[in-house]
Design an enzyme around this catalytic site. Structure first.
Site, mmCIF file in Angstrom:
data_model
loop_
_atom_site.group_PDB
_atom_site.id
_atom_site.type_symbol
_atom_site.label_atom_id
_atom_site.label_comp_id
_atom_site.label_asym_id
_atom_site.label_seq_id
_atom_site.Cartn_x
_atom_site.Cartn_y
_atom_site.Cartn_z
ATOM 1 N N CYS A 29 -2.963 28.748 1.430
ATOM 2 C CA CYS A 29 -4.322 29.217 1.696
ATOM 3 C C CYS A 29 -4.931 28.225 2.677
ATOM 4 O O CYS A 29 -4.999 27.026 2.384
ATOM 5 C CB CYS A 29 -5.113 29.239 0.393
ATOM 6 N N HIS B 20 -3.977 35.736 4.551
ATOM 7 C CA HIS B 20 -4.112 37.188 4.363
ATOM 8 C C HIS B 20 -3.857 37.960 5.663
ATOM 9 O O HIS B 20 -3.520 39.141 5.632
ATOM 10 C CB HIS B 20 -5.526 37.551 3.889
ATOM 11 N N GLU C 60 -7.504 42.447 0.197
ATOM 12 C CA GLU C 60 -7.519 42.390 -1.270
ATOM 13 C C GLU C 60 -7.673 43.787 -1.883
ATOM 14 O O GLU C 60 -7.147 44.049 -2.962
ATOM 15 C CB GLU C 60 -8.664 41.486 -1.754
ATOM 16 N N ASP D 83 -2.921 30.598 -3.833
ATOM 17 C CA ASP D 83 -3.814 31.167 -2.816
ATOM 18 C C ASP D 83 -5.023 31.738 -3.546
ATOM 19 O O ASP D 83 -4.993 31.931 -4.767
ATOM 20 C CB ASP D 83 -3.104 32.287 -2.018
ATOM 21 N N SER D 84 -6.059 32.040 -2.774
ATOM 22 C CA SER D 84 -7.240 32.661 -3.376
ATOM 23 C C SER D 84 -6.928 34.083 -3.847
ATOM 24 O O SER D 84 -7.702 34.659 -4.603
ATOM 25 C CB SER D 84 -8.369 32.715 -2.342
ATOM 26 N N CYS E 296 -5.457 32.338 8.409
ATOM 27 C CA CYS E 296 -5.722 32.750 7.030
ATOM 28 C C CYS E 296 -4.474 33.497 6.601
ATOM 29 O O CYS E 296 -3.992 34.375 7.325
ATOM 30 C CB CYS E 296 -6.940 33.668 6.966
HETATM 31 N N1 DGL Z 1 -5.668 33.286 2.169
HETATM 32 C C1 DGL Z 1 -6.881 32.509 2.286
HETATM 33 C C2 DGL Z 1 -6.791 31.639 3.534
HETATM 34 O O1 DGL Z 1 -5.699 31.430 4.033
HETATM 35 C C3 DGL Z 1 -8.052 33.441 2.203
HETATM 36 C C4 DGL Z 1 -9.313 32.754 1.917
HETATM 37 C C5 DGL Z 1 -10.338 33.564 1.219
HETATM 38 O O2 DGL Z 1 -10.188 33.801 0.027
HETATM 39 O O3 DGL Z 1 -11.368 33.854 1.857
HETATM 40 O O4 DGL Z 1 -7.753 31.117 4.038
#
Ligand code: DGL
Length: 265
Positions: A72, A185, A151, A9-10, A183
């Protein structure tokens, strides 16, 4: 001991998928890589997200994973096919399962999608929902302020509540009965999101459906770990070990998680 499943993931968002994996796939070992240093991906170009996703997949390929979960939505939207072409292991994304969960649960086929700017602009959710349910109407909303709140560990704060409330006001004139957390997150913000949406709206996270797809792929390729021995989950972050660890402890309830720093590419 079988090979691990890689999860990328990011940042910390993919932990919401790991949480379901730990209970639904109790025999599987997990290696997680979060690119917190370069998060958020949602405001980056498709090319950047593709390059970063390739770098993460390559790093986990070096660690001999048997399967990759792109936990992600942003990376799934723009890089899933690319990653499938480049690597030999099966690759599971989060958008097809998320769309499936929404289509299955919606009675009116009026579906809201909350996601990052890149995910919304890619049109990937709308396309997948319409493929599964051609009569559906999709109301997609970019929520660029949500990922930085998670984050920075402020997902329970007052700031989170007011930001979410203000953002979701934009959907107040739309009629929908299901909202997808598009997303990974966003499940960490679910309490606030719940509070800001009409009561009858069902909130869908793709995590459980994604893990069902992971299980199907494990069965299909006979990759399941049949012994009940698994390694403790191992977490890598390109960002701060301390803040990553705090979220692992809080969200996954693991007392002393093994969190290591890693550099990409
Ligand atoms: N968890 C990522 C997603 O599902 C977040 C993306 C981001 O870093 O903006 O899209």
């Amino acid at each position: 001991m079988g090979k691990p499943i890689g999860v990328i993931d990011s940042g910390v968002g993919g932990l919401t998928v790991v949480k379901e994996m730990l209970t639904m796939l109790p025999n599987e070992s997990i290696i997680y890589l979060g690119d917190d240093l370069r998060c958020p991906y949602g405001s980056r170009t498709s090319e950047e997200v593709q390059t970063f996703t390739l770098e993460m997949a390559a790093k986990l390929a070096e660690m001999d994973i048997k399967m990759l979960v792109i936990a992600c939505n942003t990376a799934t939207a723009v890089a899933l096919e690319l990653i499938r072409e480049k690597f030999n292991f099966p690759v599971v994304g989060v958008i097809i399962p998320g769309a499936r969960a929404a289509v299955t649960n919606s009675k009116t086929s009026q579906i809201a999608v909350l996601g990052t700017t890149r995910t919304v602009e890619s049109g990937a959710y709308s396309a997948e929902i319409m493929r599964q349910q051609p009569n559906a109407e999709v109301h997609a909303l970019a929520c660029p302020d949500f990922v930085p709140i998670v984050e920075s560990g402020q997902y329970r704060s007052e700031k989170a509540r007011t930001t979410i409330d203000k953002t979701l006001q934009k959907l107040s004139h739309k009629d929908f009965d299901v909202a997808i957390l598009g997303c990974t997150h966003y499940p960490l913000l679910e309490g606030h999101i719940r509070h800001s949406l009409p009561r009858h709206v069902q909130i869908i996270s793709s995590a459980v459906e994604t893990v069902r797809d992971v299980e199907k792929e494990l069965n299909k390729y006979q990759l399941k770990n049949e012994t009940d021995m698994r390694e403790d989950a191992l977490f890598y972050t390109t960002g701060s070990r301390e803040s990553f660890k705090a979220i692992v402890v809080d969200w996954l309830g693991i007392e002393s998680p093994d969190v290591r720093h890693i550099t990409l590419p």
